[in-house]
Design an enzyme around this catalytic site. Structure first.
Site, short mmCIF file in Angstrom:
data_model
loop_
_atom_site.label_atom_id
_atom_site.label_comp_id
_atom_site.label_asym_id
_atom_site.label_seq_id
_atom_site.Cartn_x
_atom_site.Cartn_y
_atom_site.Cartn_z
N SER A 183 -24.17 14.63 -12.01
CA SER A 183 -23.03 13.92 -11.78
C SER A 183 -22.52 13.28 -13.19
CB SER A 183 -22.70 13.34 -10.48
OG SER A 183 -21.32 12.91 -10.26
N SER A 184 -20.99 12.91 -13.33
CA SER A 184 -20.58 12.23 -14.52
C SER A 184 -19.27 11.94 -14.03
CB SER A 184 -20.51 12.91 -15.60
OG SER A 184 -19.75 14.31 -15.29
#
Ligand SMILES: C[S@@+](CC[C@H](N)C(=O)[O-])C[C@H]1O[C@@H](n2cnc3c(N)ncnc32)[C@H](O)[C@@H]1O
Length: 385
Positions: A103-104
């Site tokens: 995730s980012s």
């Protein structure tokens, strides 16, 4: 003290500077999106740490160790900030670790690119797939109205964090924890769907939940990790069509579309012949995309002495090696992977080796999906079901 003068590193000034930079490089053309970039506090969506790539490792950067100024500079840079690697939050990491980002916070220019490409505007009903940190969901909520946004996140822990941060920042979109590949039919029909994770094929639910004339904007990727950005427009017959933009961008694959693990690779001898294409061609963005279309269940590994293809479904493999001034290929297993890829590359070259902007995609009313070059009558490949 003169309170009119803001210190150079306050979040509002940094947001304005970011908006100026994005406008200057052409990423931000619409005043509604500019207002969103100037308003949404990205730093409040990052938690207390992010990862930075350091060679093959991911190194956590903790807010309390960088100092506030450096942290805010990072938050308002046009960079993707990785927040989770192999399911571990950056805040929980004590040192550098291997793995892949799960995730980012997507770089702002890319969110803007996709959102503006999708054509979403005030009052449109939007399905946003991949809530992540919540930052992009906040941006789109700012533009279309939070009540019109449904945002889905697969990972429950991330979904919970995003909900808290969105609410604290004053945004209350519909938040769903679950598999975005199923969409969210309770709030359908949508005018637009935007996915900030990539897919191997367009899910049936997306086709059913976006209205006729609505748009579906996503990156199409696969197990070679080649990627293409496309906007599809839904038609009245239950199909869709669109063209790839040619942008060189990629997202992490939607978790259910990720490549399954495979056993350790060992080269096996197999049928051996001279290759008709230089394997180095697979270093090209579009050539790799073509190869992925031709062998959709294969993984591609670039080695110093050639290329390796391994089929995840059958274990078939193909590997190349230099032989004088040419290349030889060994193929082993039920699928002749190199034949598939080589034929596709030759067809692409016969079409003039165009870049991805010459490619398009059709989803037929029976939901078969085809990617083609130039027109639906050109060279084409079926996507995996
Ligand atoms: C690149 S991040 C999105 C970041 C987001 N745009 C932001 O700015 O914070 C991709 C996200 O998609 C999520 N994801 C992956 N597969 C998904 C799925 N099938 N349904 C919903 N979310 C998914 C991941 O957990 C990850 O949080």
């Amino acid at each position: 003290m003169n309170t009119d003068i803001e210190p150079p590193n306050d979040p509002a000034s940094l947001r304005r500077a970011l908006a100026d930079a994005l406008a200057a490089n052409g990423s931000l053309t619409d005043p509604a999106w500019r207002a969103a970039v100037e308003s949404v506090p990205r730093h409040r969506f990052l938690g207390t740490a992010v990862f930075r790539q350091s060679g093959t490792l991911w190194e956590p950067i903790h807010r309390n160790r960088t100092g506030e100024d450096a942290w805010l500079q990072l938050a308002y840079s046009d960079e993707t900030l990785v927040t989770q690697v192999d399911g571990l939050e950056a805040a929980d990491a004590s040192g550098p670790l291997p793995g892949r980002p799960t995730s980012s916070s997507t770089l702002p220019s890319l969110i803007l690119r996709m959102a503006q490409l999708s054509g979403v505007a005030e009052n449109d009903r939007v399905l946003w797939v991949g809530t992540g940190t919540g930052y992009s969901t906040a941006l789109v909520s700012h533009v279309v109205g939070a009540e019109n946004v449904t945002s889905i996140e697969y990972d429950p822990e991330l979904a919970q964090l995003a909900a808290e941060r969105l609410h604290r920042a004053g945004y209350r979109p519909h938040l769903v924890t679950g598999d975005g590949l199923h969409g969210h039919k309770d709030n359908a029909p949508y005018d637009a769907l935007v996915a900030t994770c990539a897919v191997r094929t367009i899910p049936v639910s997306w086709m059913r939940q976006v209205r006729d004339g609505g748009t579906l904007t996503t990156t199409l990727s696969g197990w070679m990790l080649a990627s293409g950005l496309i906007r599809l427009t839904l038609d009245e017959d239950g199909g869709a069509t669109g063209r790839f933009t040619g942008d060189r961008i990629s997202f992490m694959l939607a978790r259910p579309h990720e490549r399954p693990p495979r056993p350790t690779f060992f080269r096996r001898e197999g049928d051996r012949r001279r290759s008709r294409v230089d394997p180095g061609l697979l270093g090209d963005w579009t050539a790799q995309f073509v190869a992925q279309l031709a062998a959709p269940s294969a993984e591609l590994m670039a080695m110093s002495d050639g290329m390796i293809l391994v089929d995840t479904a059958t274990g078939s493999q193909a590997w190349t090696e230099p032989s004088g001034d040419a290349w030889e290929v060994h193929q082993h297993g039920p699928l002749n992977l190199w034949d598939q890829v080589e034929n596709a590359l030759l067809r692409w070259q016969e079409s003039g080796a165009p870049d991805q902007s010459a490619f398009g995609m059709t989803v037929a009313p029976d939901l078969t999906q085809t990617v083609w070059i130039n027109s639906p009558d050109g060279p084409s490949w079926r996507l995996p079901a």
